[in-house]
Scaffold this motif. Structure first.
Motif, PDB file in Angstrom:
ATOM      1  N   GLY A   4       0.840  -1.190   0.000  1.00 38.44           N
ATOM      2  CA  GLY A   4       0.000   0.000   0.000  1.00 38.44           C
ATOM      3  C   GLY A   4       0.867   1.228   0.000  1.00 38.44           C
ATOM      4  N   ASP A  45      -1.088  -7.900   3.593  1.00 41.57           N
ATOM      5  CA  ASP A  45      -1.285  -6.793   2.659  1.00 41.57           C
ATOM      6  C   ASP A  45      -1.777  -5.511   3.326  1.00 41.57           C
ATOM      7  N   GLU A  47      -2.538  -1.658   4.202  1.00 44.08           N
ATOM      8  CA  GLU A  47      -2.836  -0.482   3.384  1.00 44.08           C
ATOM      9  C   GLU A  47      -2.484   0.768   4.173  1.00 44.08           C
ATOM     10  N   GLY A  92      -8.439  -2.241   1.846  1.00 48.70           N
ATOM     11  CA  GLY A  92      -8.466  -0.884   1.341  1.00 48.70           C
ATOM     12  C   GLY A  92      -8.730   0.123   2.435  1.00 48.70           C
ATOM     13  N   ARG A 142      -9.465  -3.079  -2.915  1.00 49.21           N
ATOM     14  CA  ARG A 142      -9.069  -1.685  -2.738  1.00 49.21           C
ATOM     15  C   ARG A 142     -10.293  -0.783  -2.883  1.00 49.21           C
TER      16      ARG A 142
END
Length: 180
Positions: A4, A45, A47, A92, A142
């Motif tokens: 991110g 992952d 962000e 996201g 996202r």
């Protein structure tokens, strides 16, 4: 590498998040400063987003357990507060143009892949709304806000589509198929 990234409101700093932590790069000097994850979470992952006032927001998740949205100083990433936002993955983060709300797309439960959009008030530092994306929200993806903050766009991870959401009411307006 980073999963991110966000450009700061002044266009000078690039904020990055990865499973190894967070970093800020000054784009004029090239100097980069890094910090390890805030929590004990094994991140998935992560962000990052930056509000109009320079406040940094990032996610950290313990896979299969819980995800949290952290808010902190954009220069040091020192945590100011956090809110639990999901059960497994947060894919996201978007900040409203006025900085009053942060939106997070996350899985509803460890029973992947159902997704939701969480709306967090930055004033109360609490969750103020949730939208279950239902059949459209297969895998949290996202998200992005329109420049006026009225529409939120959520990429659906397992189906080639974007769900358009009324950001104030947290209601689905339409689902747009993508030809990808």
């Amino acid at each position: 590498g980073a999963t991110g990234m966000a450009l700061g409101p002044d266009g000078r700093r690039l904020y990055q998040a990865s499973v190894r932590g967070r970093s800020v790069t000054d784009l004029l000097t090239g100097q980069s400063t890094s910090w390890p994850p805030v929590s004990w979470f094994v991140t998935y992952d992560p962000e990052v987003a930056v509000g109009p006032d320079g406040q940094a927001y990032w996610t950290e998740c313990a896979v299969g357990m819980v995800c949290a949205l952290f808010a902190g100083d954009a220069t040091t990433f020192a945590e100011n507060w956090h809110v639990n936002v999901g059960a497994d993955r947060a894919a996201g983060v978007a900040v409203s143009p006025d900085g009053e709300f942060v939106y997070v797309s996350a899985t509803i439960s460890p029973h992947y892949p159902w997704a939701k959009i969480q709306k967090i008030s930055t004033a109360s530092r609490s969750l103020v709304g949730t939208l279950d994306l239902g059949i459209y929200g297969l895998q949290a993806g996202r998200i992005a806000l329109s420049p006026d903050g009225r529409r939120l766009y959520a990429v659906n991870g397992s189906s080639p589509s974007v769900t358009v959401v009324d950001a104030e009411a947290l209601t689905i307006l339409e689902n747009i198929p993508l030809d990808v």
